[in-house]
Scaffold this active site. Structure first.
Site, mmCIF file in Angstrom:
data_model
loop_
_atom_site.group_PDB
_atom_site.id
_atom_site.type_symbol
_atom_site.label_atom_id
_atom_site.label_comp_id
_atom_site.label_asym_id
_atom_site.label_seq_id
_atom_site.Cartn_x
_atom_site.Cartn_y
_atom_site.Cartn_z
ATOM 1 N N SER A 62 0.811 -1.215 0.000
ATOM 2 C CA SER A 62 0.000 0.000 0.000
ATOM 3 C C SER A 62 0.847 1.269 0.000
ATOM 4 O O SER A 62 0.431 2.283 -0.568
ATOM 5 C CB SER A 62 -0.939 0.003 1.208
ATOM 6 O OG SER A 62 -1.886 -1.040 1.111
ATOM 7 N N HIS A 74 -0.026 3.666 4.695
ATOM 8 C CA HIS A 74 -0.848 4.327 3.684
ATOM 9 C C HIS A 74 -0.551 5.833 3.673
ATOM 10 O O HIS A 74 -0.360 6.439 2.617
ATOM 11 C CB HIS A 74 -2.333 4.125 3.979
ATOM 12 C CG HIS A 74 -2.778 2.685 3.972
ATOM 13 N ND1 HIS A 74 -2.401 1.805 4.950
ATOM 14 C CD2 HIS A 74 -3.568 2.002 3.113
ATOM 15 C CE1 HIS A 74 -2.947 0.628 4.691
ATOM 16 N NE2 HIS A 74 -3.651 0.716 3.578
#
Length: 296
Positions: free
Chosen positions: A180, A243
């Site tokens: 991610s 993230h």
């Protein structure tokens, strides 16, 4: 950007037909082939108007988008290895196979420095790897066709490293798996270009791409927060900070790389500001992990 010198670019050996010289027209009614149509679509999605003609003059698929394809194959191969040869109770949930992997980032084993990068190859389940693969292929292939593998690779890996280092600082007690950080770096760089060059792109396309990215990021981060704080899964929890770290890397380093098409990157002061800022963050994170981290 307007004040920077343009690079002196020679046309590649494979020349395009003269009908492509006007950028948006069909060159006096000449019918475009599939390749030309595809390249025009890529230029409209990825570049502001003033850069499209130069891209179309030398656009080709050589080299192909090899980085993003190879990294995706590697991630899929590792997932299949742990799903088939080290079977999980369920493919859609976490289990001991990936926790014991030498690739997973774990706070107690952070002295094995490769884990700060290698965690991108290990995924928590089917929905995890499918989400990352779809996003990085859909976004990464067009980006690599325009900016080539070095730029996309640098942004992707910068996001992966920024994600793990940010997690080690702001969520130091939790493990980390998944690509991610790299995916969010690509999205962050593309998002910033879509915002900054909004007026120079087709308005409906600009609105659509911004809404799509915001929707995907909001959904994905919301799911990560839910899985991190609200589920009752036993064992280690997976950090969601990667993230954010990857997204920030993309909105800085990624933005500079992706906005400098046809310009001398080394003469762009934004490039050096981002590089210096990134290196300062890396040094601080390394020192934090050595001397200050509460992780065991």
């Amino acid at each position: 950007m307007d004040g920077m010198d343009l690079e002196e670019q020679e046309r590649l050996p494979v020349q395009r037909d003269e009908r492509d010289g006007d950028g948006d027209g069909d060159g006096g009614g000449a019918k475009l082939g599939c390749c030309e149509k595809f390249q025009r679509s890529i230029s409209k999605w990825m570049l502001p108007e003033q850069s499209r003609n130069k891209y179309l003059e030398r656009a080709n698929c050589c080299p192909p988008p090899i980085f993003i394809i190879l990294i995706s194959i590697g991630e899929l191969a590792v997932f299949i290895y742990y799903a088939v040869w080290k079977p999980q109770k369920q493919w859609v949930t976490l289990d001991e196979g990936i926790w014991n992997s030498p690739l997973t980032y774990k706070p107690a084993e952070r002295e094995e420095a490769w884990r700060f990068i290698s965690y991108m190859f290990v995924h928590a389940g089917v929905e995890h790897i499918l989400g990352n693969l779809v996003m990085q292929l859909v976004l990464g292939i067009p980006l690599e066709l325009v900016h080539k593998g070095f730029e996309v690779g640098m942004v992707y890996l910068a996001g992966v490293l920024a994600g793990s280092l940010a997690s080690s600082i702001f969520d130091p007690m939790n493990a980390l798996v998944g690509a991610s950080g790299g995916v969010y770096a690509l999205m962050g760089g593309y998002f910033m270009n879509a915002v900054v060059n909004f007026r120079e792109m087709i308005p409906l396309m600009g609105i659509f791409r911004i809404v799509v990215i915001v929707g995907i990021v909001g959904t994905d981060v919301g799911f990560a927060l839910y899985r991190r704080f609200l589920t009752d899964e036993g064992g280690m929890k997976v950090s969601f900070v990667a993230h954010i770290g990857g997204g920030v890397a993309g909105m800085t380093i990624g933005y500079v790389f992706f906005s400098s098409y046809n310009h001398k990157l080394l003469k762009d002061p934004r490039f050096w500001m981002c590089i210096v800022g990134y290196l300062v963050f890396v040094v601080f994170a390394v020192l934090f992990n050595i001397f200050l981290s509460p992780a065991p």
